[in-house]
Write an enzyme that holds these catalytic residues in place. Sequence first.
Site, PDB file in Angstrom:
ATOM      1  N   TYR A  69      43.932  27.072  46.182  1.00 53.18           N
ATOM      2  CA  TYR A  69      43.440  27.261  45.396  1.00 53.18           C
ATOM      3  C   TYR A  69      42.932  28.740  46.633  1.00 53.18           C
ATOM      4  O   TYR A  69      42.138  29.989  45.348  1.00 53.18           O
ATOM      5  CB  TYR A  69      42.342  26.326  45.586  1.00 53.18           C
ATOM      6  CG  TYR A  69      42.335  26.090  44.040  1.00 53.18           C
ATOM      7  CD1 TYR A  69      42.201  25.750  43.092  1.00 53.18           C
ATOM      8  CD2 TYR A  69      43.287  24.536  44.193  1.00 53.18           C
ATOM      9  CE1 TYR A  69      42.368  25.309  42.182  1.00 53.18           C
ATOM     10  CE2 TYR A  69      43.370  23.640  43.739  1.00 53.18           C
ATOM     11  CZ  TYR A  69      43.264  24.173  42.032  1.00 53.18           C
ATOM     12  OH  TYR A  69      43.425  23.041  41.010  1.00 53.18           O
ATOM     13  N   ARG A  72      44.888  31.441  44.682  1.00 52.82           N
ATOM     14  CA  ARG A  72      44.529  31.341  43.476  1.00 52.82           C
ATOM     15  C   ARG A  72      42.640  32.272  43.890  1.00 52.82           C
ATOM     16  O   ARG A  72      42.843  33.454  42.816  1.00 52.82           O
ATOM     17  CB  ARG A  72      44.258  30.861  42.624  1.00 52.82           C
ATOM     18  CG  ARG A  72      45.839  29.993  42.491  1.00 52.82           C
ATOM     19  CD  ARG A  72      46.107  29.055  41.719  1.00 52.82           C
ATOM     20  NE  ARG A  72      45.275  28.937  40.382  1.00 52.82           N
ATOM     21  CZ  ARG A  72      45.857  28.437  39.664  1.00 52.82           C
ATOM     22  NH1 ARG A  72      44.999  26.862  39.886  1.00 52.82           N
ATOM     23  NH2 ARG A  72      44.846  28.144  38.186  1.00 52.82           N
ATOM     24  N   GLN A 103      38.017  27.982  29.107  1.00 51.49           N
ATOM     25  CA  GLN A 103      39.172  26.113  29.688  1.00 51.49           C
ATOM     26  C   GLN A 103      38.965  28.025  30.788  1.00 51.49           C
ATOM     27  O   GLN A 103      39.971  27.283  31.497  1.00 51.49           O
ATOM     28  CB  GLN A 103      40.402  26.416  29.172  1.00 51.49           C
ATOM     29  CG  GLN A 103      40.742  25.063  28.046  1.00 51.49           C
ATOM     30  CD  GLN A 103      41.295  25.919  27.456  1.00 51.49           C
ATOM     31  OE1 GLN A 103      42.187  24.453  27.003  1.00 51.49           O
ATOM     32  NE2 GLN A 103      41.626  25.984  26.860  1.00 51.49           N
ATOM     33  N   ASN A 104      39.183  28.536  31.311  1.00 54.37           N
ATOM     34  CA  ASN A 104      39.333  29.000  32.718  1.00 54.37           C
ATOM     35  C   ASN A 104      38.489  29.132  34.008  1.00 54.37           C
ATOM     36  O   ASN A 104      36.879  28.907  33.649  1.00 54.37           O
ATOM     37  CB  ASN A 104      39.333  30.767  32.257  1.00 54.37           C
ATOM     38  CG  ASN A 104      40.813  32.081  31.138  1.00 54.37           C
ATOM     39  OD1 ASN A 104      41.434  30.327  30.814  1.00 54.37           O
ATOM     40  ND2 ASN A 104      40.527  32.091  30.419  1.00 54.37           N
ATOM     41  N   HIS A 121      36.375  23.927  32.736  1.00 57.16           N
ATOM     42  CA  HIS A 121      37.290  23.385  33.149  1.00 57.16           C
ATOM     43  C   HIS A 121      36.484  23.916  34.780  1.00 57.16           C
ATOM     44  O   HIS A 121      37.721  24.086  35.767  1.00 57.16           O
ATOM     45  CB  HIS A 121      39.163  23.787  33.333  1.00 57.16           C
ATOM     46  CG  HIS A 121      39.745  23.639  32.148  1.00 57.16           C
ATOM     47  ND1 HIS A 121      40.584  23.313  31.569  1.00 57.16           N
ATOM     48  CD2 HIS A 121      39.374  21.645  31.297  1.00 57.16           C
ATOM     49  CE1 HIS A 121      40.664  22.995  30.824  1.00 57.16           C
ATOM     50  NE2 HIS A 121      40.069  21.768  30.383  1.00 57.16           N
ATOM     51  N   CYS A 149      31.851  19.048  54.391  1.00 54.81           N
ATOM     52  CA  CYS A 149      30.714  18.648  53.053  1.00 54.81           C
ATOM     53  C   CYS A 149      29.574  18.709  54.678  1.00 54.81           C
ATOM     54  O   CYS A 149      29.596  18.073  54.859  1.00 54.81           O
ATOM     55  CB  CYS A 149      30.645  17.978  52.577  1.00 54.81           C
ATOM     56  SG  CYS A 149      29.237  17.953  52.036  1.00 54.81           S
TER      57      CYS A 149
END
Length: 252
Positions: A69, A72, A103-104, A121, A149
């Site tokens: 990710y 991306r 949905q992007n 999404h 976290c």
Amino acid sequence: MSAKFPPQLIEVVRAAAQIAVLTGAGISAESGVPTFRQAQSGLWAQYDPQELATPQAFQRNPPLVWEWYAWRRTLVEQVQPNPGHFALAEMARRGPGLTLITQNIDGLHQKAGSPNVIELHGSIRRVKCFSEDQPVEQWAETGEIPPRCPRCGGLLRPDVVWFNENLPPQALQAAITAAKTCDLFFSIGTSGLVNPAASLPYYALERDKPVVEINPEPTPLTEYVSYSIQGPSGIVLPALVESAWPQVKAPG
Ligand code: OAD
């Protein structure tokens, strides 16, 4: 390009008071974002996205999924909205009520100026805690991947919807309401293979409302739509907006 649209389509678009638009990866293709089902490039070519985008993949190998990710996210940060994104933002300004459902996860509709985008999404720009399922805005960079976290010490993950996960309930409900109350529905740049997003146009079809698909390739929806415009959204959408709501030139 206006000559290519059937005159009835332009009439239908002009007559609509509430428009719902569903977009998928295809609308960002002309910005250079690879669609979900296109081959991954470079380092990531050996991985199947459907095997990285699951909670199980994250549990098996959190650094691998986090890094995928991160890669991306870098790609998405480098690209700009294309004329298709800008045309939808313009449609909201020139046209009637418009609900934009995507949905992007790339944030390009917002970057193009579209207001109130429903992100079905999630967003690659946001992060949440894997254990608490709550958004996290700041965390300490200790070099650990993924970072932890600050509240509970759980692992952080992208705030996107993975396979085998539910969609954010509020976003889904708002999308269903839009599909059930619109008088015109657009399905743009989506293969229509992933539910529940893929089912949205059918709410409009059930009520005999016109559905327009914009996609260079046929999809499972194509045979049911009122108008199928086979072309890239970056070319089709600006021409459609200009044909339906021509900009009035100031005198002089
Ligand atoms: P896909 O990659 O499945 O489909 C992209 C669609 O865009 C295809 O139908 C292409 O023909 C079309 N397309 C390509 N170039 C285009 C262009 N220039 N203009 C218009 N259309 C074009 O992407 P999605 O349908 O968005 O979900 O995929 C749906 C979901 O599947 C994604 O959101 C993702 C994935 O699983 C999750 O990650 C939960």
